[in-house]
Motif scaffolding. Structure first.
Motif, mmCIF file in Angstrom:
data_model
loop_
_atom_site.group_PDB
_atom_site.id
_atom_site.type_symbol
_atom_site.label_atom_id
_atom_site.label_comp_id
_atom_site.label_asym_id
_atom_site.label_seq_id
_atom_site.Cartn_x
_atom_site.Cartn_y
_atom_site.Cartn_z
ATOM 1 N N ASN A 32 72.879 37.202 58.595
ATOM 2 C CA ASN A 32 74.320 36.938 58.706
ATOM 3 C C ASN A 32 75.096 37.447 57.494
ATOM 4 O O ASN A 32 76.169 38.043 57.625
ATOM 5 C CB ASN A 32 74.573 35.432 58.879
ATOM 6 N N ILE A 33 74.549 37.192 56.305
ATOM 7 C CA ILE A 33 75.240 37.634 55.088
ATOM 8 C C ILE A 33 75.266 39.161 55.009
ATOM 9 O O ILE A 33 76.288 39.762 54.642
ATOM 10 C CB ILE A 33 74.575 37.019 53.841
ATOM 11 N N MET A 34 74.158 39.796 55.377
ATOM 12 C CA MET A 34 74.146 41.268 55.390
ATOM 13 C C MET A 34 75.181 41.815 56.363
ATOM 14 O O MET A 34 75.871 42.784 56.073
ATOM 15 C CB MET A 34 72.753 41.784 55.764
ATOM 16 N N GLU A 35 75.296 41.171 57.524
ATOM 17 C CA GLU A 35 76.272 41.615 58.522
ATOM 18 C C GLU A 35 77.695 41.459 57.997
ATOM 19 O O GLU A 35 78.550 42.336 58.189
ATOM 20 C CB GLU A 35 76.086 40.817 59.813
ATOM 21 N N ASN A 36 77.958 40.362 57.304
ATOM 22 C CA ASN A 36 79.301 40.129 56.760
ATOM 23 C C ASN A 36 79.662 41.155 55.677
ATOM 24 O O ASN A 36 80.787 41.665 55.634
ATOM 25 C CB ASN A 36 79.402 38.707 56.187
ATOM 26 N N ILE A 37 78.685 41.438 54.792
ATOM 27 C CA ILE A 37 78.937 42.425 53.734
ATOM 28 C C ILE A 37 79.141 43.805 54.339
ATOM 29 O O ILE A 37 80.059 44.551 53.977
ATOM 30 C CB ILE A 37 77.782 42.454 52.712
ATOM 31 N N THR A 43 84.826 48.142 57.160
ATOM 32 C CA THR A 43 86.231 47.973 57.527
ATOM 33 C C THR A 43 87.165 48.361 56.384
ATOM 34 O O THR A 43 88.136 49.094 56.575
ATOM 35 C CB THR A 43 86.505 46.514 57.938
ATOM 36 N N ASP A 44 86.858 47.881 55.177
ATOM 37 C CA ASP A 44 87.761 48.102 54.045
ATOM 38 C C ASP A 44 87.468 49.366 53.256
ATOM 39 O O ASP A 44 88.342 49.866 52.536
ATOM 40 C CB ASP A 44 87.693 46.899 53.091
ATOM 41 N N PHE A 45 86.235 49.885 53.370
ATOM 42 C CA PHE A 45 85.868 51.066 52.581
ATOM 43 C C PHE A 45 85.315 52.206 53.439
ATOM 44 O O PHE A 45 84.695 53.124 52.914
ATOM 45 C CB PHE A 45 84.841 50.683 51.510
ATOM 46 N N GLY A 46 85.565 52.147 54.744
ATOM 47 C CA GLY A 46 85.147 53.255 55.599
ATOM 48 C C GLY A 46 85.763 54.563 55.137
ATOM 49 O O GLY A 46 85.116 55.615 55.117
ATOM 50 N N TRP A 47 87.036 54.497 54.730
ATOM 51 C CA TRP A 47 87.734 55.688 54.219
ATOM 52 C C TRP A 47 87.013 56.260 53.009
ATOM 53 O O TRP A 47 86.962 57.482 52.811
ATOM 54 C CB TRP A 47 89.181 55.316 53.833
ATOM 55 N N TYR A 48 86.445 55.356 52.196
ATOM 56 C CA TYR A 48 85.780 55.783 50.961
ATOM 57 C C TYR A 48 84.509 56.581 51.279
ATOM 58 O O TYR A 48 84.270 57.645 50.696
ATOM 59 C CB TYR A 48 85.447 54.555 50.114
ATOM 60 N N TYR A 49 83.693 56.059 52.211
ATOM 61 C CA TYR A 49 82.469 56.773 52.581
ATOM 62 C C TYR A 49 82.789 58.171 53.095
ATOM 63 O O TYR A 49 82.133 59.163 52.708
ATOM 64 C CB TYR A 49 81.692 55.989 53.653
ATOM 65 N N LEU A 50 83.785 58.282 53.985
ATOM 66 C CA LEU A 50 84.134 59.592 54.527
ATOM 67 C C LEU A 50 84.640 60.523 53.429
ATOM 68 O O LEU A 50 84.284 61.704 53.386
ATOM 69 C CB LEU A 50 85.217 59.444 55.600
ATOM 70 N N LEU A 51 85.450 59.998 52.538
ATOM 71 C CA LEU A 51 86.053 60.820 51.495
ATOM 72 C C LEU A 51 85.016 61.327 50.495
ATOM 73 O O LEU A 51 84.972 62.520 50.178
ATOM 74 C CB LEU A 51 87.132 60.015 50.769
ATOM 75 N N THR A 460 67.840 42.385 67.203
ATOM 76 C CA THR A 460 68.821 43.319 66.622
ATOM 77 C C THR A 460 68.290 43.913 65.319
ATOM 78 O O THR A 460 69.043 44.133 64.374
ATOM 79 C CB THR A 460 70.169 42.604 66.364
ATOM 80 N N ALA A 461 66.998 44.167 65.271
ATOM 81 C CA ALA A 461 66.370 44.682 64.049
ATOM 82 C C ALA A 461 66.998 45.991 63.613
ATOM 83 O O ALA A 461 67.192 46.232 62.415
ATOM 84 C CB ALA A 461 64.864 44.867 64.280
ATOM 85 N N LEU A 462 67.338 46.852 64.585
ATOM 86 C CA LEU A 462 67.945 48.143 64.241
ATOM 87 C C LEU A 462 69.273 47.933 63.518
ATOM 88 O O LEU A 462 69.584 48.625 62.549
ATOM 89 C CB LEU A 462 68.144 48.974 65.507
ATOM 90 N N THR A 463 70.045 46.949 63.959
ATOM 91 C CA THR A 463 71.320 46.635 63.300
ATOM 92 C C THR A 463 71.096 46.174 61.870
ATOM 93 O O THR A 463 71.827 46.542 60.950
ATOM 94 C CB THR A 463 72.076 45.546 64.086
ATOM 95 N N ASN A 464 70.069 45.352 61.661
ATOM 96 C CA ASN A 464 69.746 44.868 60.321
ATOM 97 C C ASN A 464 69.400 46.030 59.388
ATOM 98 O O ASN A 464 69.803 46.050 58.220
ATOM 99 C CB ASN A 464 68.569 43.897 60.387
ATOM 100 N N LEU A 465 68.640 46.985 59.901
ATOM 101 C CA LEU A 465 68.279 48.153 59.104
ATOM 102 C C LEU A 465 69.535 48.924 58.708
ATOM 103 O O LEU A 465 69.695 49.354 57.563
ATOM 104 C CB LEU A 465 67.341 49.066 59.905
ATOM 105 N N GLN A 466 70.445 49.086 59.660
ATOM 106 C CA GLN A 466 71.683 49.814 59.397
ATOM 107 C C GLN A 466 72.554 49.087 58.376
ATOM 108 O O GLN A 466 73.143 49.700 57.486
ATOM 109 C CB GLN A 466 72.449 50.016 60.706
ATOM 110 N N ASN A 467 72.640 47.759 58.507
ATOM 111 C CA ASN A 467 73.465 46.968 57.589
ATOM 112 C C ASN A 467 73.004 47.122 56.146
ATOM 113 O O ASN A 467 73.807 47.320 55.230
ATOM 114 C CB ASN A 467 73.421 45.484 57.978
ATOM 115 N N MET A 468 71.696 47.022 55.932
ATOM 116 C CA MET A 468 71.149 47.090 54.584
ATOM 117 C C MET A 468 71.429 48.448 53.947
ATOM 118 O O MET A 468 71.737 48.555 52.756
ATOM 119 C CB MET A 468 69.645 46.815 54.625
#
Length: 508
Positions: A32-37, A43-51, A460-468
């Motif tokens: 849950n905490i990984m998903e929240n982070i 949401t807030d730094f998607g622009w940063y990753y792309l840039l 949802t193991a694949l989601t967990n891998l992506q979150n980390m």
């Protein structure tokens, strides 16, 4: 060279153990905490990753075309350690991994039938074009620019300035003595944690797909228990190799993997819709080049569905490449001594990108063709079984499925074995011969992190891998930006010295 473990080793192990214990004893809270982070960062730094990733690509091309392009990664009279053809083969092997096999058919099918990149109607010709165009985007120049800029920094400072093969050592022009102090140690710890999570995520994907392939072919259940057994078996194999120093064995396995990958690619190209594949490859390559600027900065702020797609795919991939960059970057750096910066940049950027695109053109187009002709409903299958369902629809399907499983298994072993060496090197002050105990420690921890991510994720193991991945990539992306500033500063000084030396020789 100091071969003993350092504080970097102990701090890195401590952080990794905390993650392992947390995920083992309280998996729901961990997930849950990984998903929240992850949600906050996307949401807030998607622009940063792309840039920043686009900045990496622009800097790579600019350096390749600049006056610095003639500077060698090594002394001015150094020669490349490997022939150009061997070097290209090594670059290919560095980028060719479980990820390409896992997503080769699954990603284009997902973009084509499940969730289209730009909101077009699934299953249409336009959706098929967009599916492959965005797959090329995710595995093309941007991905390799991340590897290239990290590898260039490591190779330049290691071979030209004789610094240790550490991330912190590449920052000495801007950090000075601080690069060898606590700040430098923190940077190396972040690089190690990024590597552990990046490799552990890939091992998790490998376990999921081996389980999926076995389930598809034999009916074995798809669950954590089977994945646990797969990870343990592979861990024993690669730790035995790491302990005994069977470098020749890994060399042979790596060569075998390249041969297996080529055989699988050519078999599907030959038995599949050959002309359709080749036409699609050339057409998609043109669409990719034409739309590259638009895709690079696309965030869709006014379309929630499209924005969610970007979070789930593009930002995830950029984070994955960033997390893998210390590992792949160090490997590419080690085999690139003697190359000029121009030769290095364009070799690392374009050759592996084209090979990756060809791979997806073959496997992705074949999967789309299967779907279009109603041979199988691939969109209803789990991600890890799409490859095997696609292969089974063509001649010698059972043989190609078995080849696919072998390919994943060997990639599993070679990636993990190579990663234990890189982690050992990073945590022993750049030692090129880390002890067996250090490599075993990292081998165990990589497997433990992969298992924790699979266990805490459940269905949802694949989601967990992506979150980390998205979480650990964020701080390391800042370090890469620092590496760029450091590299440009050092290149400016070196170029002036080269000009001065050349002028003195002319006048004398």
């Amino acid at each position: 060279m100091n071969h003993k473990v350092t504080g970097v080793f102990w701090w890195s192990v401590a952080v990794t153990l905390i993650v392992v214990l947390w995920g083992s004893f309280d998996p729901d809270n961990f997930g849950n905490i990984m998903e929240n982070i992850r949600s906050f960062l996307s949401t807030d730094f998607g622009w940063y990753y792309l840039l920043v990733v686009t900045i990496f690509l622009v800097v790579c091309v600019a350096l390749g075309l600049s006056k610095y392009g003639t500077i060698k990664l090594g002394s001015p009279d150094s020669k490349p350690d490997y022939s150009t053809s061997t070097w290209f083969a090594m670059l290919f092997s560095a980028g060719m991994g479980i990820g390409l096999v896992f997503w080769g058919s699954a990603e284009p099918i997902s973009h084509f039938m499940t969730s289209t990149p730009e909101g077009t109607e699934p299953g249409t010709n336009e959706a098929a074009r967009d599916a492959l165009r965005y797959t090329f985007f995710h595995w093309g120049l941007h991905a390799w620019a991340i590897y290239a800029i990290v590898a260039l920094g490591i190779a330049y400072f290691k071979f030209r300035h004789r610094k240790p093969g550490l991330i912190s050592a590449t920052l000495s022009p801007i950090l000075g003595k601080k690069a060898e102090g606590p700040i430098g140690k923190i940077i190396d710890v972040i690089a190690i944690i990024a590597t552990v999570v990046g490799v552990a995520t890939t091992l998790g994907l490998g376990a999921i797909q081996i389980n999926g392939g076995l389930s598809f072919l034999t009916g074995i259940s798809k669950n954590f228990t089977v994945q646990f057994i797969i990870v343990i078996i592979v861990t024993i194999l690669f730790m035995f190799s790491a302990w005994s120093g069977l470098s020749k064995g890994i060399k042979y396995l790596s060569n075998a993997n390249l041969i297996l990958a080529a055989i699988l690619l050519l078999m599907l190209l030959f038995f599949g819709p050959t002309v359709y594949i080749l036409n699609t490859f050339v057409n998609t390559l043109g669409l990719y080049i034409q739309n590259l600027p638009q895709m690079s900065f696309r965030l869709a702020p006014l379309n929630e569905e499209n924005r969610q797609w970007i979070d789930n795919w593009t930002i995830y991939y950029w984070a994955w490449w960033i997390a893998w960059s210390p590992f792949v970057g160090l490997f590419i750096a080690r085999v690139s001594r003697g190359r000029t910066i121009r030769e290095f940049i364009f070799g690392v950027l374009f050759v592996p990108s084209l090979v990756s695109m060809l791979w997806f053109a073959v496997f992705g187009t074949s999967a789309i063709n299967v779907q279009q002709n109603g041979l199988a409903s691939l969109q209803n299958l789990s991600t890890e079984t799409v490859l095997f369902a696609t292969l089974q629809e063509f001649p010698l399907g059972i043989i190609t499925c078995i080849l696919g499983l072998l390919l994943i298994g060997i990639f599993f072993i070679t990636s993990a074995d190579s990663a234990t060496f890189v982690l050992g090197m990073q945590s022993t002050n750049g030692s090129i011969d880390p002890s067996g105990k250090v490599k075993l420690t990292w081998g165990f921890l990589q497997a433990a992190v992969a298992l924790v991510l699979l266990y805490s994720g459940g269905e949802t193991a694949l989601t967990n891998l992506q979150n980390m991945l998205i979480i650990v990539a964020f701080p390391f992306s800042i370090i890469i930006m620092m590496m760029i500033a450091s590299l440009i500063k050092a290149l400016g000084i070196d170029y002036q010295n080269i000009k001065k030396t050349s002028k003195e020789k002319t006048t004398s």
